[in-house]
Design an enzyme around this catalytic site. Sequence first.
Site, mmCIF file in Angstrom:
data_model
loop_
_atom_site.group_PDB
_atom_site.id
_atom_site.type_symbol
_atom_site.label_atom_id
_atom_site.label_comp_id
_atom_site.label_asym_id
_atom_site.label_seq_id
_atom_site.Cartn_x
_atom_site.Cartn_y
_atom_site.Cartn_z
ATOM 1 C CB THR A 24 -0.808 0.169 1.125
ATOM 2 O OG1 THR A 24 -0.219 -0.340 2.337
ATOM 3 C CG2 THR A 24 -2.113 -0.724 1.152
ATOM 4 C CE1 TYR A 25 6.107 2.421 3.943
ATOM 5 C CE2 TYR A 25 4.859 0.485 4.366
ATOM 6 C CZ TYR A 25 5.896 1.028 4.310
ATOM 7 O OH TYR A 25 7.142 0.534 5.053
ATOM 8 C CG ASP A 136 2.103 -6.972 11.391
ATOM 9 O OD1 ASP A 136 1.025 -7.975 11.618
ATOM 10 O OD2 ASP A 136 2.149 -6.614 10.176
#
EC number: 2.7.11.23
Lengths: 312, 330
Positions: A24-25, A136
């Site tokens: 996404t980034y 994460d």
Amino acid sequence: MSTEITTPITQTEYTKEKKVGEGTYAVVYLGTKQSTGRQIAVKEIKTSEFKDGLDMSAIREVKYLQEIQHDNVIELVDIFMAYDNLNLVLEFLPSDLEVIIKDRSILFTPADIKSWMLMTLRGVHHCHRNFILHRDLKPNNLLLSPDGVIKVADFGLARAVPSPHEMLTSNVVTRWYRAPELLFGAKHYTSAIDIWSVGVIFAELMLRIPYLPGQNDIDQMEVTFRALGTPTDKEWPEVSSFGSYNKLQIYPPPSIDELRKRFIAASENALNFMCGMLTMNPKKRWNAIECLESEYFKEMPPPSDPSEIKIK
Amino acid sequence: MSLSPPTFQTQLTLSRPYLTRRQISKLQCKTITDRRSYNQKKIVVIRYLSELCTRLNFPRKTLETALYYYQRYHLFNSFETELCYTLATSCLVLSCKQVETMKKINEICNLSFVLRNIKMNPMKNAEILNNFKKQLFHLELKILEACSFDYRINNYVHADEFIVKFGKKLGFSYQVCHLAWLIGYDVLKLEIMLIVPQHCISLAVLKIATELIGQDLEIWKKRETFIKLDVQQLQFQEAYFDILNFFINAFELCDLKDNLPVGVPMISIDTFIQLKKRAGPEVGIREMNESSLKADEYFAVQREYTVRERRYTLIQSLVKDESNSLEKMH
């Protein structure tokens, strides 16, 4: 001493040779550090496309990787700006534990699992002793170097250990690896959330299928507590004061026989090690040091030499 | 050595998060042509950012980090009067990310418009907002480049938090810590944040607070105090004298005089002159001599943003190694 090199150089230090992924980034390229010939990965941050400017994940990744250098944590080799884009140069790591778990053609032994757990916990311990929570941990974020060394990667959700009264978001960690305090929506938590994730990864390595695969956030509680028992105030004081507690089905914790049946190849020490990491009460859950000092790592077989684990 | 920019493909810069006063002046010579205007705008920007932070309920560390960025930006980028508010807002947005006090960007932007009395045209609201955001995001990366992407600064150590931590450790009263915290706000107006680490500033502020309350403590004369708190004495003294000089030379700009807590004796310029007299000769961190400063490309050469690959590192040995290997090649 001058701290700037401005000698004319006819080529850039880093090349981007092949696009290997897009998140996404960021876009990730394989490349080479020209002066040494070292293979590297370049993460080009997509700054212009974000409505909030420079993405927090990129900031966190740089912020925390700059601080820690360890054999079992991915190395941030360099940072550079090119054409108004921010680029992070990371060490090249060709595989990850998720790929290995899923690839049925790869056979691995209990000694291999022990080696991976040892390396993972060393990396996690290094983060925790530097007051960094990863937030994460999952097989996909445990990368493998060409010589078989595990490297904890993706610090896009990491943060510093909070002050005692700091409020945090509980919407962290990929669902299947989320600790019970996060499932309950706790506004404050500790490094114990990372240890829970490591416990789930250990179970997954032994089973070779995800251990607690919830379909959604509510189902995740159901799956977690069905497998490991619903926590009660007796073992976790005031757990019933979490808003979502009352709706829960109360399951008893699994007996040792049930665990033995589920994890057929696991030794008593391995089961004890797993239960230490998967303790419901975060205050009683083992910390990274307790895990590293566990009997599991002292008993036979010894952990495999990482370079001798055959993953292809 | 040829320095013609078009030939550069890559440039490696070692982060230097703290600089001496002379080094700062050298850099500002190239970026700030009107010092007076810069100083005046800085005071306006501090008020503007303080108001934003108060209304958005941000802690002091968010403001402190934003002001570090604002001043650091102007070491390597030209000061432009008309850019001040946009730059300051961008510094705040980045600061929120750095210290994890998150707020919606739109909320910050809209409040910025309100504080600056920018009348919004209902037909063009979204367009104005988007253009403003684009400018903010463009500046974000320039600010980070000015800091060499060095996130170690403003990460764990913030002056206000260390006032409390050190205050507790040294057994100071609530009154001392509160007064120090108030002095700490005035310190944000100074360039000392670019010169010494924040924990040294915290300790200097605590010393001044004890002195204003009339306590003459032995601990300030003992080396162990500084060793125990990991504060370099010269950096501490640099901060201490800089703060005293501010109250002596710019007393009318200080907020402390109007916000003294109950029980603290009145203050005036003379109070600080007396403190300075008692402190003895003014000492601080060692300055680089002029010839070394001239020879150092970090200060002598204007930062070049057309270099294709601008690399930033925190590791001194990396610069040394690459420099050596380049010399061998040439």
